[in-house]
Design an enzyme around this catalytic site. Structure first.
Site, PDB file in Angstrom:
ATOM      1  N   TRP A   1      40.685  74.317  63.141  1.00 16.87           N
ATOM      2  CA  TRP A   1      39.598  73.725  62.358  1.00 16.87           C
ATOM      3  C   TRP A   1      38.244  74.319  62.740  1.00 16.87           C
ATOM      4  O   TRP A   1      37.980  74.643  63.893  1.00 16.87           O
ATOM      5  CB  TRP A   1      39.592  72.219  62.564  1.00 16.87           C
ATOM      6  CG  TRP A   1      40.817  71.584  62.010  1.00 16.87           C
ATOM      7  CD1 TRP A   1      41.401  71.822  60.803  1.00 16.87           C
ATOM      8  CD2 TRP A   1      41.635  70.615  62.662  1.00 16.87           C
ATOM      9  NE1 TRP A   1      42.525  71.048  60.651  1.00 16.87           N
ATOM     10  CE2 TRP A   1      42.696  70.293  61.776  1.00 16.87           C
ATOM     11  CE3 TRP A   1      41.587  69.959  63.893  1.00 16.87           C
ATOM     12  CZ2 TRP A   1      43.668  69.364  62.082  1.00 16.87           C
ATOM     13  CZ3 TRP A   1      42.567  69.033  64.204  1.00 16.87           C
ATOM     14  CH2 TRP A   1      43.596  68.750  63.297  1.00 16.87           C
TER      15      TRP A   1
ATOM     16  N   GLN B   1      35.065  75.104  56.718  1.00 18.30           N
ATOM     17  CA  GLN B   1      34.935  74.219  55.568  1.00 18.30           C
ATOM     18  C   GLN B   1      33.764  74.593  54.675  1.00 18.30           C
ATOM     19  O   GLN B   1      33.841  74.492  53.451  1.00 18.30           O
ATOM     20  CB  GLN B   1      34.717  72.775  56.062  1.00 18.30           C
ATOM     21  CG  GLN B   1      35.880  72.244  56.840  1.00 18.30           C
ATOM     22  CD  GLN B   1      35.465  71.094  57.721  1.00 18.30           C
ATOM     23  OE1 GLN B   1      34.312  70.977  58.109  1.00 18.30           O
ATOM     24  NE2 GLN B   1      36.413  70.256  58.064  1.00 18.30           N
TER      25      GLN B   1
ATOM     26  N   ARG C   1      23.051  62.457  64.060  1.00 19.45           N
ATOM     27  CA  ARG C   1      23.308  61.240  64.834  1.00 19.45           C
ATOM     28  C   ARG C   1      24.718  61.378  65.391  1.00 19.45           C
ATOM     29  O   ARG C   1      25.698  61.484  64.659  1.00 19.45           O
ATOM     30  CB  ARG C   1      23.191  60.002  63.940  1.00 19.45           C
ATOM     31  CG  ARG C   1      23.514  58.713  64.681  1.00 19.45           C
ATOM     32  CD  ARG C   1      23.387  57.473  63.802  1.00 19.45           C
ATOM     33  NE  ARG C   1      24.024  56.356  64.498  1.00 19.45           N
ATOM     34  CZ  ARG C   1      25.298  55.991  64.339  1.00 19.45           C
ATOM     35  NH1 ARG C   1      26.061  56.625  63.440  1.00 19.45           N
ATOM     36  NH2 ARG C   1      25.807  55.004  65.037  1.00 19.45           N
TER      37      ARG C   1
ATOM     38  N   GLU D   1      28.107  64.464  56.595  1.00 20.81           N
ATOM     39  CA  GLU D   1      29.136  63.436  56.771  1.00 20.81           C
ATOM     40  C   GLU D   1      28.442  62.099  56.888  1.00 20.81           C
ATOM     41  O   GLU D   1      27.412  61.988  57.567  1.00 20.81           O
ATOM     42  CB  GLU D   1      29.945  63.661  58.053  1.00 20.81           C
ATOM     43  CG  GLU D   1      30.943  64.761  57.976  1.00 20.81           C
ATOM     44  CD  GLU D   1      31.665  64.921  59.314  1.00 20.81           C
ATOM     45  OE1 GLU D   1      32.566  65.757  59.357  1.00 20.81           O
ATOM     46  OE2 GLU D   1      31.323  64.231  60.292  1.00 20.81           O
TER      47      GLU D   1
ATOM     48  N   TYR E   1      30.687  57.898  60.841  1.00 19.79           N
ATOM     49  CA  TYR E   1      32.081  57.516  61.087  1.00 19.79           C
ATOM     50  C   TYR E   1      32.207  56.033  61.447  1.00 19.79           C
ATOM     51  O   TYR E   1      33.194  55.380  61.138  1.00 19.79           O
ATOM     52  CB  TYR E   1      32.643  58.290  62.293  1.00 19.79           C
ATOM     53  CG  TYR E   1      32.928  59.747  62.117  1.00 19.79           C
ATOM     54  CD1 TYR E   1      32.594  60.437  60.959  1.00 19.79           C
ATOM     55  CD2 TYR E   1      33.549  60.452  63.139  1.00 19.79           C
ATOM     56  CE1 TYR E   1      32.880  61.779  60.833  1.00 19.79           C
ATOM     57  CE2 TYR E   1      33.827  61.798  63.026  1.00 19.79           C
ATOM     58  CZ  TYR E   1      33.485  62.461  61.866  1.00 19.79           C
ATOM     59  OH  TYR E   1      33.764  63.791  61.763  1.00 19.79           O
TER      60      TYR E   1
END
Length: 601
Positions: free
Chosen positions: A192, A213, A443, A498, A501
């Site tokens: 990855w 990606q 963050r 993103e 999470y």
């Protein structure tokens, strides 16, 4: 940083199972390396007659390690630094490895955390490494998604086997490089990877992103480009693949509307100077292809050369005196704001120099003046909440800077990870015409001091100024909006995001009647805005049932335009209902397949 697809046996990427995030790497406090630092001659600033005036110029310190072709033991010294920095993700070591013009043979410079490697010529071709400049992911079991905070700049590389490996993630710029061969952006084993950024570079052969990606390449020249996973964006790149989003996922602009390359240190004989490339409009290709680059330069004697331990008061005194700032590698605690008030001031960091605001202050503020250049440093939030960490222009700034904009380049911001940190809004751009060229505002989702409230930061980047351009905008994991844009005529070329999470439940991210805060929100008052190649991913692993209504929010009018948007649910950990506003198909299942919108409205 995100899980990444891995190539199938056919060579085309296929989605793999997400790796479990490793614990934070052990802190590696790197002691000074003595003996190879080259001092520059000190000289008075020439702007102040006071006997107490701070001197310009001076030694670059023990963690700037300078080599020339006759230096003995170069490989051993490179290996020594790499051993300290390979897994020191949240360590305190900071290094700049600088090569004087000439030719070097038989080297493999492995580049770890907080390490910059650069040539000291005016052109990359002045300094040739016959060997490799390598980033791989052996320290993290072949997973390159955490290969942050490292850089290569201003060098020519002749790879040993014909292809150089540069398997990086965010905050790892590859600037002003000439690869006389190919460039492989994936780790050994094609694990990855989550990068990345190339600018003002020439890669003679093929660029193979493989499992990367997303990637943004600006104002460069390439032999060819192999493949794409989710979001590959090119502006002003000779040899770039044609526009084809979403399959392959290439967003290609023939030119970059405005660009001005990052300042860099070089040697003029035995004198250190800082080169300031000129602004280009409708840029395409490299700046250095026809000999001496266009721009101006400053002697090091006009810089206050800062060392760790210096106070913010001294930095401000140097700026008031008319000096520029050069931060040598290390960590700097600030008990007050560094105030950049003079037009055309340069603030340049070496080796990921890191500024930490104490007691909740803002680390740096820039006045509403022409031509300030901020480049090459990291701002790390402190444990006491700061309202902001970096402000470009005061609130209400309105001066026209179109002829000579302020640039923010390779300035990275971090909330948590190295320890508890908090800030309400990280980066605020108030000055018109500012160019934000490659930033990662993060963050932390792993490391020390991480939790929904522990490293609280509601907003990543807020743009209030008109006519702002972002080229290479990476902003991740904020508690509310990652990017908010209030200025008119804003433009973004490439965005990677993103969502956080660690949202504990749906209620924690509820935005009035809307499920979740958009990753990129254009205010309702905006009438003109445009973006190309923007992606948002979700991985709500604490509560996988969380639903995010959309990745992008914008007013519905013909002047606000987006090209090539995508949202992705990583392994089904949370889902998006739409891409932008109420448009676009929902994500579903665990397949990690993007939902795309090619044009909006």
């Amino acid at each position: 940083m995100t899980p990444s697809p891995t190539p199938s046996s056919s060579g085309r990427p296929s989605v793999g199972r997400r790796a479990v995030l490793g614990a934070a790497a052990a802190v590696a406090s790197a002691p000074a390396l003595a003996g190879l630092s080259t001092p520059a001659s000190a000289a008075p600033a020439g702007r102040s007659k006071s006997p107490r005036a701070l001197p310009g110029g001076g030694d670059l310190g023990p963690n700037v390690i300078v080599f020339d072709p006759s230096t003995a033991g170069i490989q051993a010294k490179l290996d020594e630094v790499f051993k300290k920095q390979e897994s020191a993700q949240f360590g305190t070591g900071r290094y700049a490895l600088l090569f004087k013009p000439g030719s070097y043979s038989g080297l493999n410079a492995q580049i770890g955390f907080y390490t910059s490697i650069a040539g000291l010529g005016l052109s990359p071709d002045d300094t040739t490494i016959n060997g490799d400049i390598t980033v791989d992911a052996g320290w993290f079991n072949g997973n390159a998604t955490q290969n942050f905070w490292r850089s290569a700049e201003n060098l020519a590389v002749v790879p040993v086997n014909g292809t150089n490996r540069w398997a990086v993630a965010q905050a790892a710029p590859f600037r002003r490089m000439h690869v006389r061969g190919g460039l492989n952006l994936a780790p050994n084993g094609y694990g990855w990877a989550s990068g990345g950024y190339i600018a003002d570079s020439r890669i003679d052969g093929e660029v193979g992103p493989y499992s990367q990606q997303q990637w943004y390449t600006r104002d460069s020249a390439i032999g060819s480009w192999l493949n794409g996973v989710w979001n590959m964006v090119f502006s002003g790149v000779e040899g770039a693949p044609g526009q084809s989003f979403p399959n392959p996922p290439y967003t290609t602009l023939n030119n970059t509307p405005i660009s001005r390359e990052k300042p860099f240190l070089y040697l003029n004989g035995n004198e250190y100077r800082v080169f300031l490339p000129e602004k280009r409009t409708d840029a395409r290709g490299v700046t250095w292809g026809n000999g001496t680059p266009r721009g101006t330069s400053l002697p090091l004697s006009q810089f206050y050369v800062a060392k760790p331990g210096v106070t913010a008061a001294t930095l401000n005194e140097a700026l008031t005196q008319g000096l520029h700032l050069l931060f040598t590698p290390g960590i700097y605690h600030l008990d007050r704001t560094v105030q950049v008030n003079r037009a055309n001031t340069v603030v340049l960091g070496l080796g990921y120099a890191t500024l930490i605001p104490d007691n909740g202050v803002t680390a740096m503020k820039v006045a509403d003046v022409d031509g300030v250049r901020l480049a090459g440093f990291l701002i790390d939030a402190g444990p006491v909440n700061s309202a902001t960490l970096l402000e470009v222009g005061p609130q209400g700034a309105s001066a026209d800077h179109s002829a000579n904009p302020t640039t923010v380049q390779d300035v990275f911001i971090r909330i948590g990870g190295a320890g508890p940190g908090k800030a309400t809004t990280c980066m605020v751009i108030n000055s018109r015409h500012t160019i934000v060229d490659h930033t990662w505002v993060w963050r932390a989702d792993h490391g020390d001091g991480v939790g929904w409230e522990t490293n609280r930061s509601d907003y990543g980047v807020r743009v209030n100024g008109d006519d702002v351009l972002a080229t290479g905008l990476f902003v991740e994991h904020f508690n509310k909006y990652d990017v908010e844009w209030y200025g008119q005529r804003g433009r973004t070329i490439f965005f990677q995001n993103e969502k956080a999470y660690d949202a504990p439940n749906q209620a924690a991210i509820q935005n009035g009647s809307i499920k979740g805060y958009a990753a990129y929100k254009v205010a309702d008052s905006v009438t003109t805005h445009e973006g190309w190649g923007l992606g948002s991913y979700c991985y709500y692993n604490v509560d996988p049932s969380i639903v995010q209504h959309h990745g992008f929010a914008a007013p519905n009018n013909s002047g606000v335009k987006f090209h090539n948007l995508l949202v992705v649910s990583l392994g089904g950990q949370g889902q998006y209902e739409r891409v932008i506003n109420d448009t676009g198909s929902p994500t579903s299942g665990t397949s990690t397949v993007p939902s795309t919108v090619v044009s909006y409205p």
